[in-house]
Scaffold this active site. Structure first.
Site, short mmCIF file in Angstrom:
data_model
loop_
_atom_site.label_atom_id
_atom_site.label_comp_id
_atom_site.label_asym_id
_atom_site.label_seq_id
_atom_site.Cartn_x
_atom_site.Cartn_y
_atom_site.Cartn_z
N HIS A 5 49.50 33.72 59.67
CA HIS A 5 49.99 34.96 59.06
C HIS A 5 50.38 34.71 57.60
CE1 HIS A 5 54.40 34.15 59.42
NE2 HIS A 5 54.10 33.58 60.58
N HIS A 37 62.94 30.72 58.36
CA HIS A 37 63.82 31.89 58.31
C HIS A 37 65.21 31.56 57.75
CE1 HIS A 37 61.41 34.52 61.33
NE2 HIS A 37 60.63 33.63 60.75
N ASP A 46 56.80 28.36 57.79
CA ASP A 46 56.41 29.56 58.55
C ASP A 46 55.75 30.58 57.63
OD1 ASP A 46 56.20 31.52 60.46
OD2 ASP A 46 58.34 31.92 60.64
N GLU A 60 52.07 28.39 63.94
CA GLU A 60 53.51 28.70 63.94
C GLU A 60 54.19 27.33 63.95
OE1 GLU A 60 55.92 31.40 64.16
OE2 GLU A 60 54.18 32.31 63.22
N ASP A 106 52.36 36.74 55.70
CA ASP A 106 53.65 37.27 55.26
C ASP A 106 54.79 36.29 55.59
OD1 ASP A 106 53.22 37.87 58.04
OD2 ASP A 106 54.95 39.21 57.98
N GLU A 161 53.24 39.77 60.40
CA GLU A 161 53.63 39.10 61.64
C GLU A 161 55.13 39.17 61.84
OE1 GLU A 161 54.86 35.71 64.26
OE2 GLU A 161 55.44 36.10 62.20
N GLU A 162 55.86 38.97 60.73
CA GLU A 162 57.32 38.84 60.82
C GLU A 162 58.01 40.16 61.15
OE1 GLU A 162 58.75 36.12 60.93
OE2 GLU A 162 57.64 34.63 59.80
ZN ZN Z 1 55.57 32.69 61.73
#
Ligand code: ZN
Length: 377
Positions: free
Chosen positions: A77, A350, A107, A164, A79, A139-140
């Site tokens: 992903h 994150h 990520d 991931e 984003d 995705e997020e």
């Molecule tokens: Zn991710």
């Protein structure tokens, strides 16, 4: 700087938080894939704020004359989650003590850099079967790009490797994710005269007691590959009432459950609806509804799948499972056997100070090279 670090630095430099359009990073990826003689196609859509989002597919040994059958798809992903504007390294990849710091380094731009490097490194003239790179949006914020692809079905991958951060542990199954809002109605009245109304909070409390019993019953249906090995249920938010001396006219709460992949999302939903109907049986005045807003299913690939054996061999790490949702579920909808893997630890993603260990990043690229060579060679 090595090629893989340079690629990751370029990816991190392109701000691609989910709230923005991912067109700039897609443009970069298109150029990189074109340089590898891959054909690319954009699958664009508008998000709920009217912002253009793009899923990009790049193909080797295939074209878009019809939905291509590909042997292997590498999925990442584009984003990222937002970052603190005071974090200077967020879009400026910084190396320290064998780690690369920056938003998305772990990520999931690390996986994308590893995938591009893998395709660049292998002898592509030796590939006989079709290979795809799939770059997704959003995705997020709920796997929205992957869901778009699952609906369009523009490609049929036999195997997919979804990036991931798993510290390179191959993940062969994931739980689903479901969400609903429950609204219980009452009738307002002065709290000195409760007989004149009905408290929505007392009613919600009775219903919640039933839901807690449902959560307990769900422990009977076991899927031993998971920790915990059953569907879990949570009420994370609750709100109701307007004042301490008023019977509450309404109470709302959010219900979230993570179904094991052998159980449809509707199973819990039906149990909740039955619980509401039971309450109505006891109290004809009871008014409650359950509005489901999300039903992402899980995925499971058999432990003896050639893809899982290959990833276990390539990493030396036995396959496992995760209790959260990934794009592997949508890839499974496209007909593929899926595995989730990538460099870095999800616990380091994150947050400010997100990083990927350089050795894992490089090993991931080698694992992907082996997968491409074995499956597409
Ligand atoms: Zn991710």
């Amino acid at each position: 700087m090595t090629d893989i670090k340079k690629t990751l630095a370029q990816l991190v430099a392109i701000d691609s938080v989910s709230a923005r359009s991912n067109a700039p990073i897609v443009e970069y990826l298109e150029q990189r894939c074109a340089a590898l003689n891959m054909v690319t196609k954009r699958f664009a859509y508008l998000d709920e704020h009217g912002i253009e989002k793009i899923n990009l597919i790049a193909l080797a040994n295939a074209d878009f004359s019809g939905p291509p059958n590909v042997e292997l798809a590498l999925v990442g992903h584009t984003d990222t989650v937002p970052y603190d504007p005071n974090w200077a390294e967020a879009t400026n990849l910084t190396e320290r003590d064998g780690k690369l710091y920056g938003r998305g380094s772990c990520d999931t731009k690390g996986f994308i850099a590893a995938a591009l490097t893998a395709v660049e490194t292998i002898d592509r003239s030796q590939l006989r079967k079709p290979l795809a790179l799939i770059f997704t949006a959003d995705e997020e914020v709920g796997l929205l790009g992957a869901k778009e692809l699952a609906q369009l079905k523009p490609i049929n991958p036999r195997y997919s490797i979804v990036g991931e951060p798993t510290s390179l542990k191959p993940i062969r199954a994931g739980k689903g994710y479901s969400l609903a809002e429950v609204i219980v109605k009452g009738r307002e009245a002065h709290s000195a005269y409760p007989a004149l109304g009905a408290s929505a909070i007392f009613r919600a409390a009775r219903l919640i007691t039933r839901l807690e019993a449902i959560a307990d019953d769900l422990k009977q249906e076991l899927h031993p590959a998971f920790d915990p090995p059953f569907t879990t249920l949570n009420i994370g938010l609750i709100r109701g009432g307007t004042a301490k001396n008023v019977l509450a006219g309404e109470c709302r709460f959010t219900l979230e459950w993570r179904p094991i992949p052998t159980q449809p999302s509707s199973h819990v939903l039906n149990l909740v609806k039955t619980a509401i109907a039971d309450e109505q049986g006891h109290d004809p005045d009871f008014e409650g509804e359950c509005n489901a807003s999300r039903a992402d299913f899980g995925f499971e690939t058999a432990s003896d799948s050639p893809l899982i054996s290959l990833m276990e061999e390539a990493t030396g790490i036995p396959a496992g499972t995760v209790a959260f949702g990934t794009e592997a579920a949508q890839m499974t909808t496209l007909g593929s056997e899926s595995v989730v893997i990538g460099p870095g630890d999800i616990r380091d993603a994150h947050r400010t100070g997100e990083f990927v260990p350089i050795d894992e990043l490089e090993r991931c690229s080698q694992v992907l090279q082996m997968a491409i060579t074995r499956l597409c060679g």
